[in-house]
Design a protein around this motif. Structure first.
Motif, PDB file in Angstrom:
ATOM      1  N   ALA A  29       0.684  -1.429   0.058  1.00  0.00           N
ATOM      2  CA  ALA A  29       0.145   0.140  -0.069  1.00  0.00           C
ATOM      3  C   ALA A  29       0.729   1.162   0.145  1.00  0.00           C
ATOM      4  O   ALA A  29       0.677   2.423  -0.736  1.00  0.00           O
ATOM      5  N   LEU A  75       3.575  -3.499 -11.753  1.00  0.00           N
ATOM      6  CA  LEU A  75       2.603  -4.507 -12.065  1.00  0.00           C
ATOM      7  C   LEU A  75       2.508  -5.601 -11.174  1.00  0.00           C
ATOM      8  O   LEU A  75       1.419  -5.945 -10.604  1.00  0.00           O
ATOM      9  N   VAL A  78       0.903  -4.213  -7.666  1.00  0.00           N
ATOM     10  CA  VAL A  78      -0.360  -3.757  -7.817  1.00  0.00           C
ATOM     11  C   VAL A  78      -1.224  -5.229  -7.678  1.00  0.00           C
ATOM     12  O   VAL A  78      -2.125  -5.306  -7.146  1.00  0.00           O
ATOM     13  N   LEU A  79      -0.490  -6.254  -8.488  1.00  0.00           N
ATOM     14  CA  LEU A  79      -1.320  -7.343  -8.769  1.00  0.00           C
ATOM     15  C   LEU A  79      -1.216  -8.104  -7.182  1.00  0.00           C
ATOM     16  O   LEU A  79      -2.337  -8.624  -6.707  1.00  0.00           O
ATOM     17  N   HIS A  81      -1.138  -6.572  -4.202  1.00  0.00           N
ATOM     18  CA  HIS A  81      -1.964  -5.755  -3.181  1.00  0.00           C
ATOM     19  C   HIS A  81      -3.479  -5.972  -3.713  1.00  0.00           C
ATOM     20  O   HIS A  81      -4.331  -6.247  -2.832  1.00  0.00           O
ATOM     21  N   SER A  82      -3.770  -5.809  -4.983  1.00  0.00           N
ATOM     22  CA  SER A  82      -5.202  -5.941  -5.472  1.00  0.00           C
ATOM     23  C   SER A  82      -5.752  -7.443  -5.190  1.00  0.00           C
ATOM     24  O   SER A  82      -7.077  -7.484  -4.832  1.00  0.00           O
ATOM     25  N   PHE A  83      -5.134  -8.365  -5.492  1.00  0.00           N
ATOM     26  CA  PHE A  83      -5.557  -9.859  -5.384  1.00  0.00           C
ATOM     27  C   PHE A  83      -5.509 -10.263  -3.852  1.00  0.00           C
ATOM     28  O   PHE A  83      -6.585 -11.131  -3.377  1.00  0.00           O
ATOM     29  N   MET A  86      -8.645  -8.766  -2.725  1.00  0.00           N
ATOM     30  CA  MET A  86     -10.116  -9.638  -3.199  1.00  0.00           C
ATOM     31  C   MET A  86     -10.030 -10.731  -2.469  1.00  0.00           C
ATOM     32  O   MET A  86     -11.199 -11.369  -2.190  1.00  0.00           O
ATOM     33  N   THR A  88      -9.519 -11.175   0.762  1.00  0.00           N
ATOM     34  CA  THR A  88     -10.182 -10.830   1.925  1.00  0.00           C
ATOM     35  C   THR A  88     -11.491 -10.411   1.584  1.00  0.00           C
ATOM     36  O   THR A  88     -12.310 -10.836   2.444  1.00  0.00           O
ATOM     37  N   VAL A  89     -11.924  -9.890   0.617  1.00  0.00           N
ATOM     38  CA  VAL A  89     -13.364  -9.797   0.216  1.00  0.00           C
ATOM     39  C   VAL A  89     -14.234 -11.006  -0.034  1.00  0.00           C
ATOM     40  O   VAL A  89     -15.259 -11.195   0.513  1.00  0.00           O
TER      41      VAL A  89
END
Lengths: 127, 137
Positions: A29, A75, A78-79, A81-83, A86, A88-89
């Motif tokens: 982050a 790349l 960001v992958l 962090h974002s994955f 997701m 967690t979601v």
């Protein structure tokens, strides 16, 4: 998770994979706060999307090895962090077998994007 | 949150997904989750579109025209807003996680997030949207 305030994911109490993922989310982050906001400013405020054609990217932006390394690092970060986000979601809303199947699909998608992104950033010939 | 305080368990289903005890913390969390999912979805699109720079440059340039069109610029502004909110609120989370004592000031941090968001975001939105009325038809 019940009994915990949800304004953010609480720090996992024990050592292990969950704590590693939690820390990784926060370290990435901080990196993305600099990298992604600088990237957005460069591609949307300094340059206009209309002028950044495929030719512009190969001849200008990716004619620099440093910028390719920067873009590839971004790349991967960001992958990651974002994955992880997701993950967690998905774990918040899905349970049991459904969760396992959706998480497996999530990792497959992540792997495809690592391959697609790395392929173009690292192997497209320099002009 | 004091240790030993009993909180109600999160509600399940749609209500559980959007409703949680109210206040700044809940709104910060809900916006963080929504903006995070939105940026994740864009990252997927963005890796694929950049792949086209090598794989099919003509298709990339066509897509770029959609991005640079007036509706594309509105979407671009929304993407920037989601990214910027997520980045600012994310720093608020990191600050509270690294210095838990600062959690007591989460409302003040929340206000700083929004002041920064509009102070820098509105000029940014203006720069992105300006070509809509400046470009010749």
């Amino acid at each position: 998770m019940s009994g915990q305030p949800r304004s953010r994911q609480p720090r996992p109490a024990s050592q292990g994979r969950e704590l590693t993922f939690w820390l990784l989310t926060r370290y990435s982050a901080v990196a993305l706060f600099v990298l992604a906001l600088a990237h957005f400013s460069m591609t949307h405020f300094i340059f206009d999307p209309a002028e950044q054609t495929a030719e512009w990217i190969t001849q200008m932006r990716w004619n620099s090895l440093a910028l390719r390394i920067l873009d590839w690092s971004m790349l991967i970060i960001v992958l990651t962090h974002s994955f992880l986000g997701m993950r967690t979601v998905i774990m918040d809303y899905l349970k049991g077998t459904t969760q396992g199947v959706v998480l497996a699909l999530l990792w497959i998608l992540a792997a495809i994007l690592v391959v697609l992104g790395s392929n173009v950033v690292l192997t497209l010939p320099m002009q | 949150m004091a240790r030993g305080t009993t909180l109600p368990a999160p509600r399940r289903g749609i209500r559980g997904a959007i409703a949680y005890r109210g206040g700044e913390g809940m709104l910060a969390w809900a916006f963080h989750r929504i903006s995070g999912i939105a940026v994740w979805a864009f990252v997927i699109l963005h890796v694929i579109d950049i792949y086209l720079v090598g794989g099919n440059p003509a298709a990339y340039n066509e897509l770029l025209q959609i991005y640079a069109s007036p509706p594309g610029r509105v979407m671009e502004t929304l993407l920037g807003a989601a990214l910027f909110y997520h980045a600012l609120n994310g720093m608020r989370i990191v600050v509270m996680d690294l210095w838990p004592a600062l959690t007591a000031y989460h409302r003040q941090l929340w206000r700083i997030v929004w002041i920064t968001f509009f102070a820098l975001g509105l000029p940014g939105a203006y720069i992105i949207l300006k070509p809509i009325w400046e470009l010749p038809k």
